[in-house]
Structure formats: C-alpha cells, structure tokens
Design a protein around this motif. Structure first.
Motif, PDB file in Angstrom:
ATOM      1  N   LYS A  64      29.165  28.656  82.446  1.00  0.00           N
ATOM      2  CA  LYS A  64      28.375  28.478  81.225  1.00  0.00           C
ATOM      3  C   LYS A  64      27.086  29.288  81.302  1.00  0.00           C
ATOM      4  N   ASN A  65      26.402  29.093  82.404  1.00  0.00           N
ATOM      5  CA  ASN A  65      25.186  29.874  82.616  1.00  0.00           C
ATOM      6  C   ASN A  65      25.397  30.788  83.810  1.00  0.00           C
ATOM      7  N   PRO A  66      25.885  31.995  83.555  1.00  0.00           N
ATOM      8  CA  PRO A  66      26.235  32.875  84.679  1.00  0.00           C
ATOM      9  C   PRO A  66      25.035  33.106  85.583  1.00  0.00           C
ATOM     10  N   LEU A  67      25.369  33.275  86.846  1.00  0.00           N
ATOM     11  CA  LEU A  67      24.356  33.527  87.859  1.00  0.00           C
ATOM     12  C   LEU A  67      23.611  34.808  87.527  1.00  0.00           C
ATOM     13  N   LYS A  68      22.277  34.745  87.620  1.00  0.00           N
ATOM     14  CA  LYS A  68      21.498  35.972  87.407  1.00  0.00           C
ATOM     15  C   LYS A  68      21.297  36.672  88.741  1.00  0.00           C
ATOM     16  N   GLU A  69      20.824  37.862  88.623  1.00  0.00           N
ATOM     17  CA  GLU A  69      20.538  38.617  89.843  1.00  0.00           C
ATOM     18  C   GLU A  69      19.461  37.903  90.656  1.00  0.00           C
ATOM     19  N   GLY A  70      19.747  37.628  91.914  1.00  0.00           N
ATOM     20  CA  GLY A  70      18.735  37.019  92.782  1.00  0.00           C
ATOM     21  C   GLY A  70      18.557  35.542  92.609  1.00  0.00           C
ATOM     22  N   GLN A  71      19.281  34.934  91.681  1.00  0.00           N
ATOM     23  CA  GLN A  71      19.115  33.493  91.458  1.00  0.00           C
ATOM     24  C   GLN A  71      19.866  32.729  92.552  1.00  0.00           C
ATOM     25  N   PRO A  72      19.272  31.662  93.080  1.00  0.00           N
ATOM     26  CA  PRO A  72      20.000  30.892  94.099  1.00  0.00           C
ATOM     27  C   PRO A  72      21.137  30.106  93.467  1.00  0.00           C
ATOM     28  N   ASP A  73      22.055  29.674  94.334  1.00  0.00           N
ATOM     29  CA  ASP A  73      23.222  28.952  93.855  1.00  0.00           C
ATOM     30  C   ASP A  73      22.789  27.687  93.131  1.00  0.00           C
ATOM     31  N   PRO A  74      23.333  27.416  91.959  1.00  0.00           N
ATOM     32  CA  PRO A  74      22.898  26.245  91.186  1.00  0.00           C
ATOM     33  C   PRO A  74      23.226  24.931  91.870  1.00  0.00           C
ATOM     34  N   LEU A  75      24.135  24.952  92.860  1.00  0.00           N
ATOM     35  CA  LEU A  75      24.448  23.714  93.574  1.00  0.00           C
ATOM     36  C   LEU A  75      23.352  23.358  94.568  1.00  0.00           C
ATOM     37  N   LYS A  76      22.509  24.316  94.855  1.00  0.00           N
ATOM     38  CA  LYS A  76      21.564  24.148  95.943  1.00  0.00           C
ATOM     39  C   LYS A  76      20.597  22.987  95.661  1.00  0.00           C
ATOM     40  N   LYS A  77      20.164  22.916  94.407  1.00  0.00           N
ATOM     41  CA  LYS A  77      19.171  21.906  94.059  1.00  0.00           C
ATOM     42  C   LYS A  77      19.738  20.493  94.117  1.00  0.00           C
ATOM     43  N   PRO A  78      20.829  20.222  93.365  1.00  0.00           N
ATOM     44  CA  PRO A  78      21.304  18.830  93.366  1.00  0.00           C
ATOM     45  C   PRO A  78      21.804  18.375  94.727  1.00  0.00           C
ATOM     46  N   LEU A  79      22.424  19.264  95.501  1.00  0.00           N
ATOM     47  CA  LEU A  79      23.018  18.822  96.767  1.00  0.00           C
ATOM     48  C   LEU A  79      22.054  18.904  97.941  1.00  0.00           C
ATOM     49  N   GLY A  80      21.019  19.746  97.800  1.00  0.00           N
ATOM     50  CA  GLY A  80      19.991  19.817  98.833  1.00  0.00           C
ATOM     51  C   GLY A  80      20.547  20.202 100.193  1.00  0.00           C
ATOM     52  N   PHE A  81      20.259  19.350 101.172  1.00  0.00           N
ATOM     53  CA  PHE A  81      20.617  19.722 102.559  1.00  0.00           C
ATOM     54  C   PHE A  81      22.130  19.814 102.729  1.00  0.00           C
ATOM     55  N   LEU A  82      22.865  19.059 101.873  1.00  0.00           N
ATOM     56  CA  LEU A  82      24.320  19.142 101.973  1.00  0.00           C
ATOM     57  C   LEU A  82      24.794  20.582 101.752  1.00  0.00           C
ATOM     58  N   PHE A  83      24.203  21.212 100.739  1.00  0.00           N
ATOM     59  CA  PHE A  83      24.631  22.570 100.444  1.00  0.00           C
ATOM     60  C   PHE A  83      24.207  23.531 101.549  1.00  0.00           C
ATOM     61  N   THR A  84      23.015  23.277 102.098  1.00  0.00           N
ATOM     62  CA  THR A  84      22.611  24.123 103.232  1.00  0.00           C
ATOM     63  C   THR A  84      23.632  24.034 104.346  1.00  0.00           C
ATOM     64  N   GLY A  85      24.133  22.802 104.529  1.00  0.00           N
ATOM     65  CA  GLY A  85      25.172  22.646 105.549  1.00  0.00           C
ATOM     66  C   GLY A  85      26.412  23.436 105.212  1.00  0.00           C
ATOM     67  N   MET A  86      26.845  23.345 103.960  1.00  0.00           N
ATOM     68  CA  MET A  86      28.041  24.085 103.552  1.00  0.00           C
ATOM     69  C   MET A  86      27.846  25.579 103.739  1.00  0.00           C
ATOM     70  N   GLU A  87      26.643  26.012 103.293  1.00  0.00           N
ATOM     71  CA  GLU A  87      26.349  27.433 103.358  1.00  0.00           C
ATOM     72  C   GLU A  87      26.430  27.932 104.806  1.00  0.00           C
ATOM     73  N   ASN A  88      25.949  27.086 105.716  1.00  0.00           N
ATOM     74  CA  ASN A  88      25.898  27.506 107.116  1.00  0.00           C
ATOM     75  C   ASN A  88      27.054  26.943 107.928  1.00  0.00           C
ATOM     76  N   LYS A  89      28.146  26.659 107.250  1.00  0.00           N
ATOM     77  CA  LYS A  89      29.378  26.199 107.916  1.00  0.00           C
ATOM     78  C   LYS A  89      29.130  24.983 108.767  1.00  0.00           C
ATOM     79  N   TRP A  90      28.258  24.097 108.246  1.00  0.00           N
ATOM     80  CA  TRP A  90      27.929  22.845 108.958  1.00  0.00           C
ATOM     81  C   TRP A  90      27.433  23.112 110.363  1.00  0.00           C
ATOM     82  N   PHE A  91      26.949  24.291 110.590  1.00  0.00           N
ATOM     83  CA  PHE A  91      26.347  24.652 111.895  1.00  0.00           C
ATOM     84  C   PHE A  91      27.313  24.446 113.056  1.00  0.00           C
TER      85      PHE A  91
END
Lengths: 100, 173, 706
Positions: C574-601
């Motif tokens: 609906k709202n396509p990602l803009k250049e340089g914009q962070p992933d929209p999931l980052k805000k609602p999921l917070g640290f969970l998404f950081t974990g996903m992004e970093n393969k749960w470390f």
C-alpha cells in the motif's frame, strides 16, 4: 702292415706342432695355418680309424671337416684382412683391446 | 721291418719335418710353402690308407685352393715378416713345457693305456674309399648334412664378402 | 525385442549404473577437452550428460511401473569383502529411489541449461573458459554423486554419495573463492564454503556413528537386511541410538536446527548452485535418508517425535528470520530451511508420502524461485552495467571497483521490476504462489497434506500442527513482502529503472519449472484415485492411507496464507518502501525485528558458545601443551637429547668402528684381489690359448691318471 697306433701317434705329433704354432707365433696368418695343421692332424686320425674299421663313415667326416675348413678359411682370412685394414697390422699381440 | 713300415716312417719324418718347418720359418711365405708340402705328404698317407677320394680332395682343396688363398693374402697384405717385437716372456717356455707334457700324455695313452694294435690292411678292396662309394654314401645316408654344408658355404661366402667390403666407399653401394 | 517387452523383462534395470556414469562421462569430456571448447559446447555437453541421466531415470521408472514396483537391485561391483563384512556397490531401483532420481536429474538438467546463460553473465566471469568449464565439471560431479546417494543399496553407498555431494557443495559454494558476491576481491566465499563443510562434518560424524552402530548391532549395512534384523528383534535402545545419530546427520545435510547455519552462507555460491544443491536436491538428502530408514523410525516413537519437533521448530524459526532479511537470496535460503523443516516434520510423523511429495514440489518451485532470483540479480547487474557504461568514463573491467559498491541482490535497491522484467515477474509469481500454498498451485497440495497429517497425528505429536501452521503463515508473509518489495512500488534506485530481461536460455528452463510448480500438485491430489505418488511409494514403504481433502485444514491454511499476503500488502504494497526508509515492521515489532534481521544472533551465539571456547582450547593446546610442554620440553629435552646420544653411540663406535670397517676391509680386499686377477686379462690372445691348452693338458692328465 702298419699298426693304427703309429698313425695316431703321427696325428698327435702333428697336432701338437700345430698347437705350438698357435701359441708361439705372433703372425695371425701363421697362427691360422697352424690351426689348419691341427685340423689335418685330426683328419689323419679319422682316416686311419676308417681304414682300420673298414668303414667309410670316417672318410665322410673328413670330407665334411674339409668343407668346414674351407668355409673357415674364407671367413677367417676375410677377418684378418678387415683387422689389417683397421689396425694396419696382423700381429696378434697388438690386438689386445680386451686387456683388463 | 716291412716295406710298408719303412715307407710310413719316411713319410712321417717328412710330415713332421715340414710341420716343424712351417712352425719355425720367419717368413710367412716359407711357412705356407712348408704347409703345402705337409698337406701333400698327408695326401699320400690317405692313399696308403685306402682313401683315394679324400687324398685327391686334400690335394685340390687344401694344398691347392686354401693354401693359394693364404699365399694370396700374405702377399696382398705384405706381411711376410713381422718386425721383432716384445714377445711375452714366459709364453714360449710355457708352450714348450705344455707341449712336452701333452706329448708324454699322448704317448702314454696311445702305447700304454689303450694300445690299438690293429694292423691296417695294405690292400683294401678296389672300391673302398673311391668316389663312387663316397658319393653313394653322401647322397643317401648323409644327404641332409651334405645339403646343410652347401648352406654353410654360402653363408661363409656372403660373410667373407661382407667383411672385406670397404665400408667407406661401398657402404652407400 | 520392442520397447515394452524390454520394460517388462526388466532389461532397463541393467541401465542403472549409467545414472552415475553418464554424468561422469560428461565431466571427463569437459575436463579433458573443455579447455579447447566454446562455452556453449561445454554447457551443452554437461546438460546432455545430465539430460541423458534423466532419460535413464525415466526408463527405470517406466519399467518399474511395468513390473508393478517390484524392488530391483543391480549388483555392479564388489567393494570390500572381509569376513562377515560384505560391502558391494549395488544399485537399488525402487519407487522411492526413482522419485529421487527423476527429481535430481530432471531439475538438475533444467538448471544446467539455465547455468549456461547465467554463468556467462556473472560479473565475476571474465571470459575465463577454464572457470566456466570447472563450474560444469563440478555440476556433473554433483549429479553423479547425488545418483550414488539415492541409488545405493546400503548405508555405506549412501554415505559415499552423501560425502560426495558435500564435497561438491563445498567446491561450488567457494566457486568464486577470490571474489565476493559483489565482484570485489575477498575470501568471504571460501569462508562460507568452509563453514558449510565444517557444519556438515558435524552432521556426517553423527551419521557415521549411526552407520557404525548399525553394523555393530546388525552385522550388515544393506538396507533390507538391517530392516529385517531390526523388526525381527527390536531393541529400542539401539534403534533409538541409531535413529538419533542419524538425525544429527539429517540436521547437518538438510539444514535443520541446530546445524542449519551453513545454508544461508551457502548462498555465496552461484545462483544455479543455490537452486540445484541448496534448495532442490542435496539438502533433501536428509529427508530421503529418514524415509529410507522408515522401518527404523517407525519402531521408536520418541525418536520420531524428536525428528518431527526439530522439523517443526526449524520451519517456524527459519521463517521468522526470513521475514527480516533484505537479500533476495537470503530470504529464499531461510525459506528453504523452513520448507525442509516441513519435510522433516512430515517424515518424522511417519507421513512419508507427504514428505516426499513436498520434497518434489518444493524442488520445482524453489528451484524456480532461486533461478528467477538469479535472473533478477543479473537483470539488476545489467542495469548497473548500463548506467556505468552510459557515463562512459570507465571501461568494463574496473567499472565496479571505482564506484560505490552496489549490491544487486539487495531488495531495498529494487522496486517495480515487473515493468522491466515481465517474464521473470510472472515466473516468480508462479513460484511464490506455490510456496505460499495458494490453491491450486503445487505447494498448496503438498503443504496441506503435511498439515493434515500433523492434525491427524496431533495426539502422538503434540504441537507440530500449530508450529507448522504458524510457519505457513510466515511463509506467505515473507513471500508477499518480497513480491511487493521487488516487483511493485517505485524504483528505489536508478539501477532498478534500467534493469533488463534475461535471455531465453535462462527463461525457458524457468518456464518448464513454472509449469511444474503450477501443476506439480497433480502428483498426489487428495481425491480418491488421484493418490498417484502415494500408490507409487507404497511399493517401497508399505501401505499408505490415501488422505481425503480436509476442508477444515485446507481452509484454515488458505485463509492464513491470504491473510498473510494481505498484511504484507498493508505494510509493503500500500505504501511502497521509499529510498532509505527503514522496514515498516521495525517500529511495531521493535527488538523482535532486530532479532529477525540479525538471524536471532545464532551465528554470534555459535561464536560465543562454540567457536571462541574452541579457539581458546586450540590455542591452549597448541601453545601451552603442544609447543611449550610437548615440543620444548619433551621433544627437545627428552626425545631429541636421548636420540642424539643414541645416534652418536650408534654412529661412532658401532657404525664407523664395526660396520664401516667391515665394508672398508671387504672393499680393500676385493680391490687387491681384483688387481692381481687383472693381470690375467692381459689382452694377448696367445696367452688365452695357452690357458686353454693348460686346461686340456690338465683334464687329459686327470682322466689318464685318476
């Protein structure tokens, strides 16, 4: 009436003289002649036995020996000529490449 | 002493003398001539022993062809006499000693240990040792060796030619 | 003899060794003559070698059908015969192995063809025919090894193939050992290859233990005799041990928790490799192993439950990581791990048909997805190249070095590619819908069968169904996210605007795969009379209950998938990602998404828990124990000094004094005697003659007077 012994003795003497020739002469040709003399000595013995036993086989042997001798002379003289060509000598003492 | 024995002894003396002559001559041509004489004497022995064919072959092949070939080579090479050289010092005495020993042994063998005193008949049958008898034997019982001999002579002939061929010029034909 | 007669009399079974030797022939031809051949010729030879193996597989399957699935073993060579140890190389043709053969050679051939086009355009490929040839040599070797794996009649031959494909995997992951994915000088790929190899070694070690235990207990490695012995006298302890050791091997090869970590890194290999080895074939070897050992697993429920749980946990765990990835191939890699989890869970629950069914359909659509991703990456590279060339001040070779590094595989750099690459877009859509499990694509049928099995076996295998359903939801979500990010919205970089479509040599094999991805479900439809794969596999694994379509399960999973795609549209479409914009999931999921992004470390965890202590231990062992104690003290002071003294003693008095003296004296004596004997050889013929005469006289004298 001569006993066979005498002929054999004569054969032995001729053979020994031939052997002496081989041993003491340095001229390859004379050595070669001495060998012929030794062959002849053997022939004398053979013919004597042939006569004594009244069998011709001995004489046939002599015939073959003569043939072989003829062949031997042909090849032997050729060898001597070839050696003379390369060494310019037929002194057997000079043909001593086998010296250890 | 019969006439035969005397004749034998004379001829034997001649044969031994010519053999010694061959042995002792300085000149190779003399040696060859002494040998011719020796061969002729031996031919007479063959006649006495009832082997006329062999006697004749002896004269033609040995005294004739072979010795002529010898003389021919001697003259061709010009080696009638060799220059005196350093001989082997002990060769000659050793040879003489051995010859004497051998002679003693032979005498012992012939006259003492195994004396074959058969007398040789002086008058063999007319045809014994004649060309016909020899020929019949050669072409029947000894046919194969006889034929082999021809090959031997051929080989010797080819060998002689090959050996004397002048490699430097004849090699390329 | 005509064709069907040949099939009925089993004549074609004698062809089985060709499965291995045809690819090997292709490999040898390329090895010997490849350097002189053109690229096309090299690729054609390799593809023909693989294709002919496919033909043989088809013939085998055909004649197996003609003889009603009766198992055929073709003895090929005697290997080791020692006492009771009888190890032969025997080919096993049954319905299970023919399915694997067909998948391996069929998908493999398509990927071979695709690779001709792909490798030519790889940025790192600089008209080096030797590299090009090497790639196809490895690919053919891989096919041969995979064939050994699936056609082996004993655990040992299976292991030979198992190690062989591991080797090929290592070689191909590190294929660009000197350049990284972006064309820069680096050893990252070689590191990835090593990582894969070492992680696999851990698994292989487990598998080896299983093999040893099997032989120790059953006295044989041949499948049938092992199963016979196991069912005749089931010993739960031993069989549990064997199956669990085997499971370690499965987690290594099929990338399950906890040994999955190598697979994402394995994406360093060229994309055809990712598709062939790390998605479609090799990684399914673990699933094949479990199905092959079904008689063992069915004997011990606890082991089966562990297998199923590992599969289910992996499925969900990897799916969550896939959500947080930006690299197009990394997403697919985690998706592969997740789907392998589905298969392992299925075979763990005893749903062998479902597992193999999903294995086949997954091979189709995941190969399709990977190859399409490769096409996208190449399209991006073409666009990048176009731009760099358009500016005109660099030539081809160093265009990549001077500029800012551009990652053609990063989805944040893409956007609206559907316009530039329409063919690839439709192909990718087919693969995505199949993977997401949308009716009536192949993935729908196979995934639903697994879910249905999980539901039916819920009392024996609690939790599996829920984990898998959640994983299926995540699957649809990350695939939707990918589609929206890559193909829709606005181009986020200049490069994306200039991306170009791939040539037919690449798209045609993709179309074939797409057809398979769409219609592959026909292999085993959940309606009476359509359980084709199930009936086919019955020949090998015994009677299988053909499951009907369960509208409840199918409905729930379809709704979940559609919901997930809807969510992904909300977030990314609906709202396509803009250049340089962070992933929209980052805000609602917070640290969970950081974990996903970093393969749960997990990699970092491995580093802290395994690698660092291991390195410390190694350092201690090497410096303190080995160098200081062992080398400095023991070797230098004890061994070296003692040996030196002994050597001195042996050398001086013993060797020089005794042995050498004997030899010296001997030599001296020989020399002296030879010197005196030499005088006899004076070269004078006459004196030789004298010797002869002396001999005559002596012998005569002896004879006379003896």
């Amino acid at each position: 009436m001569v006993p066979v012994n005498y002929y054999i003795a004569l054969s032995a003497i001729l053979f020994i003289i031939g052997a002496m020739g081989v041993l003491v002469r340095r001229n390859a040709l004379i050595i070669f002649m001495s060998v012929e003399l030794m062959l002849n000595a053997a022939n004398v013995a053979l013919v004597a036995f042939s006569s004594a036993n009244n069998s011709l086989d001995g004489q046939i042997f002599v015939f073959f020996i003569m043939t072989v001798a003829a062949a031997e002379v042909a090849v032997g003289l050729a060898l001597i000529v070839a050696i003379f060509r390369s060494k310019n000598s037929i002194n057997v003492d000079e043909i001593n490449m086998l010296k250890g | 002493m019969t006439v035969d024995l005397i004749l034998f002894l004379i001829l034997a003396a001649v044969a031994i003398a010519t053999a010694l002559g061959m042995l002792l001559s300085r000149n190779a041509v003399y040696s060859a001539l002494f040998l011719v004489l020796n061969f002729a004497t031996v031919a007479v022995f063959y006649l006495l022993l009832g082997a006329p064919f062999i006697a004749l072959t002896q004269v033609t092949v040995y005294a004739g062809a072979i010795m002529v070939l010898f003389l021919f080579v001697i003259m061709l090479l010009g080696t009638e006499e060799l220059p005196k050289g350093e001989g082997l010092n002990w060769q000659k005495p050793m040879a003489v000693i051995l010859a004497v020993v051998l002679m003693v042994e032979a005498t012992f063998l012939i006259f003492v240990q195994e004396p074959v005193a058969d007398l040789i008949s002086n008058s063999p049958s007319a045809d014994f040792g004649g060309p016909r008898a020899i020929g019949e034997l050669l072409f029947s019982r000894y046919l194969l060796p006889f034929e082999v001999t021809s090959i031997l002579l051929l080989v010797a002939m080819v060998g002689a030619i090959v050996l004397t061929l002048n490699k430097k010029e004849g090699g390329q034909k | 003899m005509n064709f069907s007669e040949a099939a009925n009399t089993g004549l074609f079974f004698q062809l089985a060794p060709l499965l291995v030797f045809l690819p090997l022939t292709g490999m040898l031809i390329n090895m010997i003559f490849g350097g002189k051949m053109s690229e096309k010729a090299v690729g054609t030879v390799a593809s023909l070698a693989s294709g002919s193996a496919f033909v043989v597989s088809v013939l085998l399957a055909y004649s197996l059908n003609a003889v009603h699935g009766e198992l055929h073993t073709i003895p090929f060579a005697e290997w080791i015969h020692i006492g009771t140890l009888q190890l032969d190389w025997t080919f096993r043709v049954d319905s299970l192995s023919t399915v694997m053969m067909l998948v391996v050679s069929g998908v493999g051939t398509l990927i071979h063809i695709y690779a001709i086009g792909y490798m030519h355009e790889d940025v790192r490929f600089k008209d080096d025919i030797k590299r090009f040839r090497r790639f196809f040599v490895f690919l053919n070797l891989f096919i041969a090894m995979m064939m050994i794996l699936v056609s082996g009649d004993s655990y040992l031959m299976l292991f030979v193939g198992w190690e062989g494909v591991g080797l090929c995997s290592f070689l191909l992951i590190g294929f660009w050992y000197d350049f990284d994915t972006l064309g820069q000088k680096s050893t990252a790929n070689a590191e990835a290859g090593k990582k894969a190899f070492i992680a696999n070694r851990v698994g292989d070690f487990g598998f080896l233990l299983a093999i040893f235990t099997t032989f120790w207990h059953f006295g044989s490695l041949q499948f049938d005799s092992v199963f016979e012995a196991a069912t005749a006298h089931p010993d739960p302890v031993v069989i549990s041990a064997i199956t669990l050791f085997m499971l370690i091997g499965v987690t290594g090869k099929s990338a399950q928790v906890p040994l999955y970590i190598w697979l994402p890194d394995a994406m360093a290999g060229p994309t055809p490799v990712s598709a062939l080895i790390h998605a479609a074939t090799m990684v399914t070897a673990g699933v094949y192993l479990v199905v092959r050992s079904a008689p063992l697993y069915s004997l011990v429920h606890s082991a089966s439950y562990i297998v199923a749980m590992i599969g289910a946990v992996t499925a969900l765990f990897a799916a969550t990581i896939a959500v947080g990835q930006y690299d197009i191939k990394k997403v697919l890699a985690y998706s592969t791990i997740s789907q392998l989890g589905f298969m392992v869970a299925a075979v763990g629950m005893g749903a062998y048909v479902a597992g193999i069914f999903h294995l086949a359909t997954h091979a189709f659509f995941k190969a399709l997805l990977f190859l399409s991703a490769g096409s996208i990456i190449l399209g991006m590279e073409r666009g990048h190249h176009h731009l760099a060339h358009g500016h005109g001040d660099h030539d081809d070779a160093d265009a990549h070095h001077d500029e800012e590094v551009f990652d053609p595989g990063d989805m944040r750099n893409m956007g609206n590619l559907r316009k530039q690459m329409p063919i690839t877009f439709w192909l990718y859509m087919a693969g995505t819908l199949a993977l997401a499990g949308i009716f009536p694509f192949a993935g729908f049928w196979s995934k639903d069968e697994i879910l249905l099995d999980a539901k039916l076996h819920a009392e024996h295998f609690p939790g599996v169904y829920w984990l898998l359903s959640l994983a299926a939801f995540m699957t649809a979500f990350y695939m939707g996210r990918q589609i929206w990010m890559v193909f829709f919205g606005k181009e986020r970089t200049e490069v994306a605007k200039h991306a170009e479509e791939s040539p037919p040599v690449m798209t045609v094999p993709l179309m074939v795969l797409a057809v398979l991805a769409v219609f592959g479900g026909a292999l085993n439809l959940p309606f009476d009379g359509f359980h084709n794969l199930g009936h086919w596999l019955e020949y090998t694994i015994g009677h299988v209950e053909g499951l009907p379509l369960d509208l409840g399960v199918a409905g729930i999973s379809t709704v979940l998938a559609l919901l997930a795609i809807f969510f992904s549209w909300l977030l990314y479409g609906k709202n396509p990602l803009k250049e340089g914009q962070p992933d929209p999931l980052k805000k609602p999921l917070g640290f969970l998404f950081t974990g996903m992004e970093n393969k749960w470390f997990v990699d970092e965890g491995y580093k802290a828990l395994v690698i660092t202590p291991f390195e410390k231990l190694a350092k201690f062992l090497s410096i303190d124990l080995d160098w200081n104690f062992w080398h400095d003290w023991f070797h230098d002071s004890v061994l070296y000094a003692g040996f030196k003294w002994l050597a001195k003693f042996l050398s001086e008095p013993v060797d020089m004094g005794i042995i050498n003296a004997i030899a010296d004296k001997l030599a001296e004596w020989t020399q002296r005697s030879s010197e005196s004997l030499r005088r006899m050889q004076n070269g004078f013929v006459r004196s030789y003659a004298l010797s002869v005469l002396l001999g005559v006289v002596t012998i005569l004298g002896y004879l006379l007077f003896k």
